[in-house]
Design an enzyme around this catalytic site. Structure first.
Site, PDB file in Angstrom:
ATOM      1  N   GLN A 131      -4.196  -1.623  10.113  1.00  0.00           N
ATOM      2  CA  GLN A 131      -4.266  -2.820   9.269  1.00  0.00           C
ATOM      3  C   GLN A 131      -4.921  -3.847  10.278  1.00  0.00           C
ATOM      4  OE1 GLN A 131      -3.370  -3.263   6.099  1.00  0.00           O
ATOM      5  NE2 GLN A 131      -3.974  -5.327   5.999  1.00  0.00           N
ATOM      6  N   ASP A 145     -10.503   3.236   4.894  1.00  0.00           N
ATOM      7  CA  ASP A 145     -10.916   1.956   4.722  1.00  0.00           C
ATOM      8  C   ASP A 145     -12.481   1.791   4.926  1.00  0.00           C
ATOM      9  OD1 ASP A 145      -8.840   0.003   4.126  1.00  0.00           O
ATOM     10  OD2 ASP A 145      -7.940   0.082   6.293  1.00  0.00           O
ATOM     11  N   LYS A 162       0.812  -1.132  -0.046  1.00  0.00           N
ATOM     12  CA  LYS A 162       0.151  -0.182  -0.025  1.00  0.00           C
ATOM     13  C   LYS A 162       1.020   1.298  -0.007  1.00  0.00           C
ATOM     14  CE  LYS A 162      -3.756  -2.335   2.213  1.00  0.00           C
ATOM     15  NZ  LYS A 162      -4.576  -2.542   3.456  1.00  0.00           N
TER      16      LYS A 162
HETATM   17  N1  GUN Z   1      -7.025  -6.735   6.331  1.00  0.00           N
HETATM   18  C1  GUN Z   1      -7.458  -7.185   5.226  1.00  0.00           C
HETATM   19  N2  GUN Z   1      -7.878  -6.435   4.279  1.00  0.00           N
HETATM   20  C2  GUN Z   1      -7.688  -5.164   4.643  1.00  0.00           C
HETATM   21  C3  GUN Z   1      -8.147  -4.036   4.435  1.00  0.00           C
HETATM   22  O1  GUN Z   1      -8.643  -3.765   3.150  1.00  0.00           O
HETATM   23  N3  GUN Z   1      -7.890  -3.109   5.252  1.00  0.00           N
HETATM   24  C4  GUN Z   1      -7.183  -3.111   6.399  1.00  0.00           C
HETATM   25  N4  GUN Z   1      -7.029  -2.006   7.131  1.00  0.00           N
HETATM   26  N5  GUN Z   1      -6.983  -4.336   6.849  1.00  0.00           N
HETATM   27  C5  GUN Z   1      -7.019  -5.361   6.080  1.00  0.00           C
END
Ligand code: GUN
Length: 292
Positions: free
Chosen positions: A98, A121, A54
């Protein structure tokens, strides 16, 4: 092969170049650079990889990224306080925590501390609540579900009145993608581990979204001929022919389903790249909104 391949890598690359152009324009016109803060707690290797990807993607489109790493023993208060600091930081337009967090932490509490205007998110309880109600708009839609819908639109899927089946009911993918399909007037079924005669339910789907984390579970005879199939799974299976000793497969048995479906996403190269593209898009939108 009868199915059209839905190329998430290509669709995401197009989106990313549009985002890069808009970020550049924002910078030259206002001096503002969109900023994303990524909070990683603990040492889960998959989470480390996702956060690295990311942040790399941010750099490629001209979005600043700020990484924060807390030890796996971090207290709830440390996570909450960090989020509060980021809420107050004018250079941060998006905050992502995350998931999953280590077991001793309360992710609901941490996510609810994120300002909803920086919740790129889309996991804040208010954003999820709005997503789940008729006639309400969340400020941000969760990235993987938004990516699934974007790919379906690109592939020419018709939503109104279509039978949509979602395999999986996770907070990150299954539930929010189901809400998005419902808002588009699909007739919706959500399946889970207790669903009876899963293959028969799946066979009714014009749109089938698999998000269960079970390697190659969806077989060719589970799929209605011509259906749109979106495979969200990313599973490691042993493969002695690979240097790493494993390869990635989805929740869909690609070789079987490609002979039946009308359109299908591959793994890798389907939904995965779209999750990051949507995160970049949400961050850019947040930076734009923060100027107002
Ligand atoms: N863990 C798995 N997918 C995601 C996501 O799209 N965002 C976040 N913050 N954690 C995740």
């Amino acid at each position: 092969m009868t199915a059209a391949l839905i190329d998430g890598t290509a669709v995401a690359a197009r989106l990313r170049s549009e985002i890069a152009a808009e970020a550049e324009k924002m910078k030259s016109e206002t001096g503002r650079v969109p900023g994303l803060a990524a909070v990683l707690v603990g040492d889960n290797p998959a989470s480390q990889t996702y956060v690295r990807s990311k942040r790399k993607a941010c750099a490629e489109v001209g979005i600043d990224s700020f990484g924060y790493e807390l030890p796996k023993t971090a207290a709830q208060e440390e996570v909450d306080n960090l989020v509060a600091e980021l809420n107050a930081d004018p250079n941060v337009h998006g905050i992502l925590v995350q998931l999953p967090l280590p077991d001793h932490l309360n992710s609901e509490q941490a996510l609810s501390k994120i300002g909803i205007d920086k919740d790129v998110d889309g996991f804040h309880p208010i954003n999820i609540g709005r997503l789940s109600m008729k006639g309400r708009e969340p400020l941000f839609v969760p990235c993987t579900p938004a990516g699934c819908i974007y790919l379906l639109e690109q592939a020419g899927a018709q939503f109104k009145g279509a039978r949509a089946v979602v395999l999986g009911r996770s907070n990150i993918v299954g539930l929010p993608v189901a809400m998005l399909l419902l808002h588009r007037d699909c007739t919706l079924t959500i399946c889970h581990s207790r669903t009876k005669d899963l293959p028969a339910v799946c066979r009714e789907a014009d749109i089938l979204i698999a998000a269960v984390g079970r390697p190659q579970m969806v077989k060719g005879d589970w799929v209605k001929p011509g259906a749109f199939v979106i495979d969200v799974g990313i599973n490691r299976v042993d493969d002695a022919t690979k240097k790493s000793g494993y390869r990635l497969v989805g929740d869909v048995d690609f070789d079987e389903v490609k002979e039946v479906a009308g359109a299908l996403t591959p793994v890798p190269g389907g939904v995965g790249p779209m999750t990051i593209a949507m995160l970049l898009r949400n961050t850019l939108r947040s930076a734009t909104a923060h100027s107002a």
